[in-house]
Design a protein around this motif. Structure first.
Motif, short mmCIF file in Angstrom:
data_model
loop_
_atom_site.label_atom_id
_atom_site.label_comp_id
_atom_site.label_asym_id
_atom_site.label_seq_id
_atom_site.Cartn_x
_atom_site.Cartn_y
_atom_site.Cartn_z
N ARG A 5 -3.05 -2.64 -7.62
CA ARG A 5 -1.92 -3.06 -6.80
C ARG A 5 -1.27 -4.34 -7.30
N THR A 43 4.86 3.13 -11.50
CA THR A 43 4.42 3.28 -10.11
C THR A 43 5.59 3.17 -9.14
N LEU A 58 0.80 -1.23 0.00
CA LEU A 58 0.00 0.00 0.00
C LEU A 58 0.83 1.28 0.00
N HIS A 59 2.01 1.26 0.60
CA HIS A 59 2.80 2.49 0.62
C HIS A 59 3.35 2.84 -0.77
N ALA A 95 1.62 1.49 -3.94
CA ALA A 95 0.40 1.60 -4.77
C ALA A 95 -0.76 1.91 -3.85
N TRP A 96 -0.84 3.15 -3.42
CA TRP A 96 -1.83 3.57 -2.43
C TRP A 96 -3.17 3.91 -3.05
N SER A 97 -3.22 3.96 -4.38
CA SER A 97 -4.48 4.27 -5.04
C SER A 97 -4.56 3.46 -6.33
N GLY A 98 -5.66 2.75 -6.50
CA GLY A 98 -5.84 2.01 -7.74
C GLY A 98 -5.22 0.63 -7.71
N GLU A 145 6.71 6.18 -6.78
CA GLU A 145 6.23 6.10 -5.39
C GLU A 145 7.07 5.23 -4.46
#
Length: 120
Positions: free
Chosen positions: A51, A67, A43-44, A46-49, A71
């Protein structure tokens, strides 16, 4: 009364360059991520959308690399990216990432710039 001047704050571009420089591996050979299969990003990163990424599907592989480059932390970069895949994808990938990311990677690893030039 004496005036106190504050040092100039770094520009947003300088802050981004410093952030992305901090995620660089020491060597491209440190990129030991898988070349095939499915990767589930934490999650840290790919925190949106999306994964989960299938490396055998070129669009998903490119999305994963974009990504992680944008990120991920240094450990994420070396864990999820693969040296050979990065080199193979770089000519296209470099056009899909932000300028600060592209600049710090190409400054540290001139082979990426050479790879892009030969593909043009």
């Amino acid at each position: 009364m004496a005036s106190t001047s504050l040092p100039d704050a770094p520009s947003a571009l300088e802050v981004l360059r410093a952030r992305y420089t901090g995620q660089l591996p020491a060597r491209l050979d440190d990129l030991t991520g898988p070349a095939h299969g499915t990767i589930e990003l934490p999650l840290h990163v790919a925190w949106s959308g999306l994964r989960s990424f299938d490396l055998d599907r070129p669009r998903l592989r490119m999305s994963l690399y974009r990504t992680v480059l944008a990120e991920g932390l240094r450990q994420d970069v070396v864990t999820y990216l693969n040296r050979d895949l990065l080199l193979a994808q770089w000519p296209v990938l470099r056009t899909l990432i932000s300028r600060p990311i592209r600049e710090v990677w190409e400054a540290r690893f001139p082979v990426l710039t050479a790879r892009a030039a030969t593909a043009a």
